[in-house]
Design an enzyme around this catalytic site. Structure first.
Site, PDB file in Angstrom:
ATOM      1  N   ASP A 189     -10.749   1.850  -3.346  1.00 46.07           N
ATOM      2  CA  ASP A 189     -11.264   1.534  -2.011  1.00 46.07           C
ATOM      3  C   ASP A 189     -12.781   1.503  -2.009  1.00 46.07           C
ATOM      4  OD1 ASP A 189      -8.897   1.169  -0.738  1.00 46.07           O
ATOM      5  OD2 ASP A 189      -8.856   3.093   0.302  1.00 46.07           O
ATOM      6  N   ASP A 199       0.833  -1.205   0.000  1.00 50.81           N
ATOM      7  CA  ASP A 199       0.000   0.000   0.000  1.00 50.81           C
ATOM      8  C   ASP A 199       0.871   1.260   0.000  1.00 50.81           C
ATOM      9  OD1 ASP A 199      -2.349   1.446   0.111  1.00 50.81           O
ATOM     10  OD2 ASP A 199      -3.177   0.284   1.780  1.00 50.81           O
TER      11      ASP A 199
HETATM   12  C1  GLA Z   1      -5.731   1.779   2.235  1.00 53.77           C
HETATM   13  C2  GLA Z   1      -6.097   0.664   1.290  1.00 53.77           C
HETATM   14  C3  GLA Z   1      -7.174  -0.188   1.917  1.00 53.77           C
HETATM   15  C4  GLA Z   1      -6.681  -0.743   3.233  1.00 53.77           C
HETATM   16  C5  GLA Z   1      -6.228   0.380   4.151  1.00 53.77           C
HETATM   17  C6  GLA Z   1      -5.541  -0.134   5.377  1.00 53.77           C
HETATM   18  O1  GLA Z   1      -6.774   2.680   2.383  1.00 53.77           O
HETATM   19  O2  GLA Z   1      -6.491   1.161   0.070  1.00 53.77           O
HETATM   20  O3  GLA Z   1      -7.532  -1.237   1.056  1.00 53.77           O
HETATM   21  O4  GLA Z   1      -5.631  -1.641   2.999  1.00 53.77           O
HETATM   22  O5  GLA Z   1      -5.326   1.263   3.486  1.00 53.77           O
HETATM   23  O6  GLA Z   1      -5.113   0.864   6.201  1.00 53.77           O
END
Ligand code: GLA
Length: 700
Positions: free
Chosen positions: A505, A441
């Site tokens: 997301d 990430d």
């Molecule tokens: C980001 C990612 C999510 C998740 C969160 C965890 O927002 O896009 O899918 O993994 O971080 O903190």
């Protein structure tokens, strides 16, 4: 003496005239042979009240030669040598590639322009390298790749977006002036996807001439499309360099990212077909040729609330539903109880996992699933041991307090100690545990990205690639997902090192229809992470029945993202059903030719995939239908003489509200010939808003 370079692929030609500089004469449909009069027949007149000479729109247009639009190169040596004019020095070429070496003996710069045309996919790749051959330092401001287009390319389609709203498109007229996109966010970004299309007026999914472009780069970029006042037009893309970011000493070089481009005379479908073929053959490197495993990701199920026993129960239920890879998301490392702390401390939180991570991993493996883990290596929380020990490892500018983002800062990957720490931590995790998959990430933008006070997005991006490369060398079997608050880092260059994208997301199926459609122009379904989320979407609070969620997730690299333990038996059965349906058509979905159909009614999104033998078409009713009766589904991509078995394999499960009586064929298998399917089509049921169906066609 002018020369012609003719690059050829299966269906396309690029013809480049080489005089003082190289200049595209044609890029598009195949030209069988070069006519002896080609140069004569394409000579331009010179207009009144302008320069007395013809100025070519070259592969690297120069301000100094009288190109008054964006030059391909900018820079200076203490204020001098700022308007170079190049001359061809050497040329090497074959039928699929050409390298042009140019020099400016006054400004003492050398350019190497590389153009390749991939034979099978018809995708063009272009990059430029500049070399400083003077003993005085040259400060480079810009080096972009330029490709010119014919005058009938007069409509633009560009991308915009934001968090949870990636890959949105807009249309713009392209007759005068132009379009410019500057990305200064330090990652590919949700806002400025580095791609665009230019085409003949009204080009659509299935119709029209289109030229498609994508810059393979994960840092800052500039992308523009310009029409000159003389009507000639071009697309230009390159890295956006911050002031003073690149200085070249004598003999040093800067190489631009690759610009990828292709042409189609069958609308956007021809573009995505070519990009997908190119990506499959040249960019994605899966460690093994296995089917893409169905995921369960714990994020929206449990967030930071990690209890090993409970996670194991989730894993058991996931396996029962048909999940093949189980990923523990954020929250597993020491002190990570919320989003404000602990990034950088990549050690297991033994308070949460007193018996270690091994029992969980073993349990996941015993259920026949692979284990995956979430990491965010480039980041550090202010509240972390790493930050307390090494506050100077942050990308920053001395004397300023930069804003945090998600309460975190970006680590300086060009700092060798910091780089080694990160490599060691990730390497240790991959060595210690049986991890088959990292979700990598990157959750904030770069603000004041300074390395020893100097601008460092270029260096940071290169160092990031090196971190991926070194880890992958040490652990070649591990797959990596590129995530950046969802779809903030999706591009061909990061895909050279990763195997899946977390597209967004936003698990709201209605939003996903648009996001995935935009992404599908460049990326094939097998790298597009798509999950079934909870009935009430966490990012929009919108509710969708399982039909809409299941069908939407099914056509990508599928997963579920929720807590199965808390779901009803009925919902779990439905997850299992969509997972099974996905597996049934997974080979087709992940290797076939993807396409989209121009809907008669804009409230529908119609897309599919076919491999010559079989075809799967999804019809998604996004909003209230425009008319009381839907238009027949006309399927163009079939052999006209062949006969097909046509049946519905997925329908909304709830009762229909807009339809009193359904067409009888929905419960039967039809036998129809290609020309009937294309010219007459099959009737569709009246779908309620936010529901979808899937039709399967099999050649008999
Ligand atoms: C980001 C990612 C999510 C998740 C969160 C965890 O927002 O896009 O899918 O993994 O971080 O903190």
């Amino acid at each position: 003496m002018q020369k012609i370079v003719h690059l050829k692929s299966k269906k396309h030609s690029m013809i480049i005239k080489v005089g003082r500089v190289p200049e595209i004469l044609h890029w598009g449909a195949n030209i069988a042979k070069i006519d002896p009069d080609l140069i004569l027949s394409t000579e331009r007149p010179i207009s009144q009240a302008r320069l007395d000479v013809d100025v070519p729109l070259s592969l690297c247009p120069e301000l100094g030669s009288g190109h008054f639009n964006a030059p391909g190169i900018e820079g200076h040596r203490h204020g001098e040598d700022w308007a170079p004019v190049f001359e061809m020095k050497a040329l090497t070429c074959d039928e699929q590639s050409a390298s042009f070496t140019l020099e400016d003996t006054v400004a003492k710069l050398e350019l190497l322009i590389e153009v390749k045309l991939d034979f099978n996919s018809d995708v063009v790749q272009k990059r430029i390298t500049v070399k400083n051959v003077a003993d005085k330092e040259y400060c480079l401001g810009k080096l972009s790749s330029t490709l010119s287009l014919p005058n009938h390319a007069n409509e633009l389609m560009t991308f915009h977006g934001r968090w949870c709203h990636e890959f949105q498109t807009q249309r713009l007229s392209f007759e005068h002036g132009g379009f410019m996109q500057e990305n200064r966010r330090g990652r590919t970004s949700h806002e400025n996807f580095p791609g665009l299309f230019v085409g003949s007026k009204g080009f659509s999914e299935q119709v029209g001439q289109v030229w498609g472009f994508h810059l393979g780069w994960s840092g800052n970029h500039q992308l523009r499309a310009d029409v000159r006042s003389d009507g000639r037009r071009f697309v230009q893309a390159g890295e956006l360099l911050l002031s003073g970011e690149v200085h070249l000493k004598e003999g040093e070089e800067y190489q631009s990212p690759w610009l990828y481009a292709t042409y189609s005379n069958t609308g956007l479908n021809g573009i995505s077909e070519r990009f997908h073929e190119f990506v499959r053959a040249n960019i994605i490197k899966f460690p093994t040729k296995k089917a893409r495993p169905v995921h369960l990701n714990t994020w929206e199920g449990i967030y930071f609330d990690h209890k090993p026993e409970y996670i194991m129960q989730m894993a058991t239920e996931a396996a029962e539903m048909g999940v093949e890879r189980f990923i523990i998301d954020d929250g597993w490392f020491i002190g990570r109880d919320g989003e404000r702390a602990a990034l950088g401390d990549w050690y297991l939180d033994e308070k949460k996992y007193p018996n270690g991570l091994e029992p969980v991993i073993n349990h996941v493996n015993e259920q026949g699933m692979e284990f995956g883990l979430w990491v965010e290596p480039e980041m550090v929380s202010e509240d972390s041991n790493l930050y307390r020990q090494h506050p100077d490892w942050v990308l920053s500018l001395p004397g300023y307090q930069q804003p945090s983002g998600r309460w975190q800062y970006v680590l300086d990957l060009q700092n060798p100690d910091c780089f080694s720490y990160l490599f060691d931590r990730l390497n240790d995790l991959l060595t210690r545990y049986n991890i088959g998959y990292f979700k990598w990430d990157m959750n904030r933008e770069l603000v004041q990205p300074g390395h020893h006070g100097k601008p460092a997005v270029h260096g940071q991006t290169k160092a990031l690639y090196r971190l991926f490369d070194e880890l992958r060398l040490a652990h070649p079997d591990v797959e990596i997902e590129s995530c950046s608050s969802g779809g903030g880092r999706i591009d061909f260059e990061i895909l050279q090192r990763t195997h899946r994208f977390w597209a967004s997301d936003c698990n709201d199926a209605l939003e996903r229809q648009a996001i995935q459609r935009g992404m599908s122009y460049f990326f094939p379904p097998e790298v597009m992470g798509a999950h079934i989320g909870p009935a009430e979407c966490h990012s929009t609070n919108r509710r969708h029945a399982i039909n809409m969620r299941g069908v939407t997730a099914l056509s990508g690299h599928m997963g579920v993202e929720l807590d199965p333990v808390k779901e009803s038996a009925e919902e779990k059965q439905a997850f299992a059903h969509y997972i099974q349906l996905h597996k049934q058509y997974r080979d087709l979905l992940h290797s076939g030719r993807s396409f989209r159909i121009d809907p008669a009614d804009q409230s529908q999104n119609i897309y599919g995939v076919e491999n010559g033998e079989e075809m799967l078409i999804t019809v998604c009713q996004l909003a209230m239908p425009n008319h009381a009766l839907p238009a027949p589904l006309r399927v163009r991509c079939v052999e006209k003489e062949a006969t097909y078995e046509v049946k519905i394999v997925e329908m909304p499960h709830t009762s229909f509200q807009l339809m009193k009586q359904r067409p009888q064929w929905l419960d039967q298998t039809l036998t129809l010939s290609g020309d009937n399917l294309e010219e007459i089509g099959v009737t569709l049921p009246i779908l309620d808003p936010e529901s979808a169906l899937i039709v399967h066609l099999k050649k008999m």
